[in-house]
Design a protein around this motif. Structure first.
Motif, PDB file in Angstrom:
ATOM      1  N   UNK A  98      -3.283 -17.596  18.342  1.00 46.79           N
ATOM      2  CA  UNK A  98      -3.316 -16.545  19.434  1.00 46.79           C
ATOM      3  C   UNK A  98      -3.499 -15.096  18.632  1.00 46.79           C
ATOM      4  N   UNK A  99      -2.322 -15.211  17.921  1.00 45.93           N
ATOM      5  CA  UNK A  99      -2.136 -13.888  17.108  1.00 45.93           C
ATOM      6  C   UNK A  99      -3.259 -13.771  16.103  1.00 45.93           C
ATOM      7  N   UNK A 100      -3.718 -14.741  15.428  1.00 48.43           N
ATOM      8  CA  UNK A 100      -4.695 -14.220  14.349  1.00 48.43           C
ATOM      9  C   UNK A 100      -6.011 -13.830  15.065  1.00 48.43           C
ATOM     10  N   UNK A 101      -6.329 -14.389  16.342  1.00 51.77           N
ATOM     11  CA  UNK A 101      -7.541 -14.030  17.126  1.00 51.77           C
ATOM     12  C   UNK A 101      -7.300 -12.515  17.499  1.00 51.77           C
ATOM     13  N   UNK A 102      -6.183 -12.287  17.659  1.00 54.72           N
ATOM     14  CA  UNK A 102      -5.963 -10.765  18.111  1.00 54.72           C
ATOM     15  C   UNK A 102      -6.196  -9.870  16.890  1.00 54.72           C
ATOM     16  N   UNK A 103      -6.610 -10.214  15.588  1.00 52.58           N
ATOM     17  CA  UNK A 103      -6.543  -9.484  14.560  1.00 52.58           C
ATOM     18  C   UNK A 103      -7.882  -9.036  14.018  1.00 52.58           C
ATOM     19  N   UNK A 104      -8.440  -7.970  13.837  1.00 51.22           N
ATOM     20  CA  UNK A 104      -9.692  -7.840  13.193  1.00 51.22           C
ATOM     21  C   UNK A 104      -9.498  -7.865  11.650  1.00 51.22           C
ATOM     22  N   UNK A 105      -9.571  -8.759  11.091  1.00 53.63           N
ATOM     23  CA  UNK A 105      -9.143  -8.986   9.504  1.00 53.63           C
ATOM     24  C   UNK A 105     -10.139  -9.976   9.075  1.00 53.63           C
ATOM     25  N   UNK A 106     -10.496  -9.680   7.693  1.00 57.30           N
ATOM     26  CA  UNK A 106     -11.472 -10.885   7.079  1.00 57.30           C
ATOM     27  C   UNK A 106     -10.406 -11.758   6.312  1.00 57.30           C
ATOM     28  N   UNK A 107     -10.862 -13.166   6.302  1.00 68.12           N
ATOM     29  CA  UNK A 107      -9.602 -14.102   5.864  1.00 68.12           C
ATOM     30  C   UNK A 107     -10.406 -15.005   4.798  1.00 68.12           C
ATOM     31  N   UNK A 108     -10.034 -15.188   3.720  1.00 70.16           N
ATOM     32  CA  UNK A 108     -10.354 -16.161   2.516  1.00 70.16           C
ATOM     33  C   UNK A 108      -9.578 -17.467   2.503  1.00 70.16           C
ATOM     34  N   UNK A 109      -9.975 -18.536   3.043  1.00 73.05           N
ATOM     35  CA  UNK A 109      -9.288 -19.865   3.012  1.00 73.05           C
ATOM     36  C   UNK A 109      -9.664 -20.556   1.743  1.00 73.05           C
ATOM     37  N   UNK A 110      -8.333 -21.025   1.127  1.00 72.89           N
ATOM     38  CA  UNK A 110      -8.752 -21.707  -0.213  1.00 72.89           C
ATOM     39  C   UNK A 110      -8.001 -23.231  -0.001  1.00 72.89           C
ATOM     40  N   UNK A 111      -8.731 -24.055  -0.443  1.00 75.20           N
ATOM     41  CA  UNK A 111      -8.182 -25.531  -0.526  1.00 75.20           C
ATOM     42  C   UNK A 111      -8.625 -26.275  -1.693  1.00 75.20           C
ATOM     43  N   UNK A 112      -8.322 -27.492  -1.830  1.00 71.21           N
ATOM     44  CA  UNK A 112      -8.867 -28.209  -2.941  1.00 71.21           C
ATOM     45  C   UNK A 112      -7.642 -29.264  -3.356  1.00 71.21           C
ATOM     46  N   UNK A 132      -6.256  -3.678   1.208  1.00 67.97           N
ATOM     47  CA  UNK A 132      -4.585  -4.075   1.426  1.00 67.97           C
ATOM     48  C   UNK A 132      -4.739  -5.552   1.900  1.00 67.97           C
ATOM     49  N   UNK A 133      -4.103  -6.310   0.950  1.00 63.76           N
ATOM     50  CA  UNK A 133      -4.207  -7.871   1.111  1.00 63.76           C
ATOM     51  C   UNK A 133      -2.794  -8.526   1.303  1.00 63.76           C
ATOM     52  N   UNK A 134      -2.818  -9.817   2.211  1.00 59.36           N
ATOM     53  CA  UNK A 134      -1.761 -10.416   2.659  1.00 59.36           C
ATOM     54  C   UNK A 134      -2.201 -11.669   1.852  1.00 59.36           C
ATOM     55  N   UNK A 135      -1.241 -12.321   1.081  1.00 58.35           N
ATOM     56  CA  UNK A 135      -1.684 -13.769   0.504  1.00 58.35           C
ATOM     57  C   UNK A 135      -0.292 -14.744   0.693  1.00 58.35           C
ATOM     58  N   UNK A 155      -1.185  -4.691  10.829  1.00 58.47           N
ATOM     59  CA  UNK A 155      -2.312  -3.812  11.220  1.00 58.47           C
ATOM     60  C   UNK A 155      -2.906  -3.129   9.870  1.00 58.47           C
ATOM     61  N   UNK A 156      -2.060  -2.958   9.191  1.00 59.92           N
ATOM     62  CA  UNK A 156      -2.666  -2.271   7.832  1.00 59.92           C
ATOM     63  C   UNK A 156      -3.285  -3.270   7.011  1.00 59.92           C
ATOM     64  N   UNK A 157      -3.003  -4.403   6.993  1.00 60.04           N
ATOM     65  CA  UNK A 157      -3.753  -5.464   6.297  1.00 60.04           C
ATOM     66  C   UNK A 157      -5.371  -5.542   6.590  1.00 60.04           C
ATOM     67  N   UNK A 158      -6.224  -5.630   5.405  1.00 62.01           N
ATOM     68  CA  UNK A 158      -7.654  -5.647   5.760  1.00 62.01           C
ATOM     69  C   UNK A 158      -8.331  -7.070   5.231  1.00 62.01           C
ATOM     70  N   UNK A 159      -7.606  -7.738   4.299  1.00 66.87           N
ATOM     71  CA  UNK A 159      -8.021  -9.078   4.221  1.00 66.87           C
ATOM     72  C   UNK A 159      -6.767 -10.088   3.790  1.00 66.87           C
ATOM     73  N   UNK A 177      -8.057 -23.933  12.560  1.00 66.85           N
ATOM     74  CA  UNK A 177      -7.965 -23.166  13.745  1.00 66.85           C
ATOM     75  C   UNK A 177      -7.040 -22.028  13.748  1.00 66.85           C
ATOM     76  N   UNK A 178      -6.080 -22.211  12.985  1.00 66.01           N
ATOM     77  CA  UNK A 178      -4.886 -20.965  12.912  1.00 66.01           C
ATOM     78  C   UNK A 178      -5.291 -20.093  12.083  1.00 66.01           C
ATOM     79  N   UNK A 179      -5.981 -20.405  10.770  1.00 64.93           N
ATOM     80  CA  UNK A 179      -6.582 -19.412   9.922  1.00 64.93           C
ATOM     81  C   UNK A 179      -7.978 -18.624  10.134  1.00 64.93           C
ATOM     82  N   UNK A 180      -8.692 -19.342  10.820  1.00 61.75           N
ATOM     83  CA  UNK A 180     -10.042 -18.940  11.109  1.00 61.75           C
ATOM     84  C   UNK A 180     -10.679 -18.374  10.012  1.00 61.75           C
ATOM     85  N   UNK A 181     -10.831 -18.915   8.950  1.00 60.44           N
ATOM     86  CA  UNK A 181     -11.552 -18.163   7.529  1.00 60.44           C
ATOM     87  C   UNK A 181     -12.821 -17.858   7.874  1.00 60.44           C
ATOM     88  N   UNK A 182     -13.020 -16.576   7.254  1.00 58.77           N
ATOM     89  CA  UNK A 182     -14.751 -16.014   7.167  1.00 58.77           C
ATOM     90  C   UNK A 182     -15.195 -16.625   6.011  1.00 58.77           C
TER      91      UNK A 182
END
Length: 203
Positions: A98-112, A132-135, A155-159, A177-182
Motif C-alpha cells: 500500500x505504501x509503495x503504491x502511494x509513492x510516485x517513484x521509479x524502482x529498479x528491481x535486481x535479482x539473480x 536522490x536514490x534509496x538502495x 518524498x525526496x527519493x526519486x529512484x 507485489x511489494x516492490x512494483x519495479x519499473x
C-alpha cells in the motif's frame, strides 16, 4: 517515511482495529519489527521468529511511545491501540505494498543467483550522480527485509534500487507485489537453492 494513518493501515492489511476512534486519523512515523527501534508514533509489527516472538515486546514498545501494534493475538483490554491480523508477516507485506503504491517513484528491481549486491551497488552509485536514490542495505532482500526497505522511502527519493532474493517458488511474485519495479535486472540464473527449486527451469 511518508505518513500513513491507522485507518489506512488497518484497511491495507485487512485487520481489525481495537482502540479509541480518535486515534484512527493519527499517522505513524515509522514501521518497525525490532522493539529497539520503536520510537514515538511508530507502528510495531509483532513478527514471530524462530527464537523470538515479537508479541512479547508489545507492552515495552507501547511504553516507548509507539502509536499502535499489529498483532496476531487478541490482546484483551489494553490501554493502547492495536490491529489484529491473521498473519503479521503478511500484514507487513500488505502495508508495504500500500505504501509503495502511494509513492510516485521509479524502482529498479535486481535479482539473480549471484551478483545481486554488487550489481545493486553499481547501479545505485551511477544513478546517485543525478538522482536522490534509496538502495537496499545489507541483506534486506527477502519477504521481511524488502518491505522494511520500502518503508524507508521518503518524498525526496526519486529512484529506489531494490534487491530481491528468493529460495523457493512464488517468492518473487510476492516480492514484486511489494516492490512494483519499473525496470528489472537479472544478473543470471544459476544453480542456487536447487533444494527448493529443483532445476534452473524450476521443475
Amino acid at each position: 517515511m511518508k505518513y500513513m494513518s491507522l485507518q489506512e493501515i488497518a484497511a491495507a492489511c485487512g485487520g481489525t482495529y481495537y482502540g479509541g476512534s480518535e486515534f484512527l486519523p493519527r499517522e505513524v512515523s515509522s514501521v518497525v519489527i525490532d522493539s529497539r527501534k520503536a520510537e514515538k508514533d511508530s507502528l510495531f509489527i509483532a513478527i514471530r521468529g524462530a527464537r523470538v516472538d515479537g508479541h512479547s515486546f508489545i507492552p515495552k514498545v507501547m511504553e516507548q511511545g509507539a502509536l499502535c501494534a499489529v498483532s496476531e493475538e487478541d490482546l484483551g483490554d489494553v490501554p493502547y491501540s492495536y490491529i489484529k491480523v491473521a498473519s503479521c508477516e503478511q500484514a507487513l507485506k500488505d502495508i508495504a505494498e500500500h505504501y509503495r503504491r502511494s509513492l510516485d517513484i521509479k524502482v529498479v528491481g535486481i535479482s539473480g543467483s549471484v551478483g545481486k549486491t554488487s550489481t545493486k551497488e553499481m547501479i545505485a552509485s551511477v544513478l546517485s550522480q543525478k538522482y536522490s536514490v534509496l538502495k537496499t542495505e545489507g541483506n534486506f532482500n527477502n519477504e521481511i527485509g524488502l518491505p522494511l526497505t520500502v518503508f524507508n522511502l521518503r518524498k525526496e527519493h526519486e529512484i529506489a534500487v531494490l534487491e530481491m532474493g528468493i529460495s523457493g517458488f512464488e517468492e518473487m511474485t510476492r516480492l514484486a507485489k511489494v516492490a512494483r519495479p519499473d525496470i528489472c535486472v537479472l544478473t543470471n540464473i544459476g544453480v542456487a537453492h536447487m533444494e527448493n527449486l529443483g532445476s534452473r527451469a524450476g521443475s
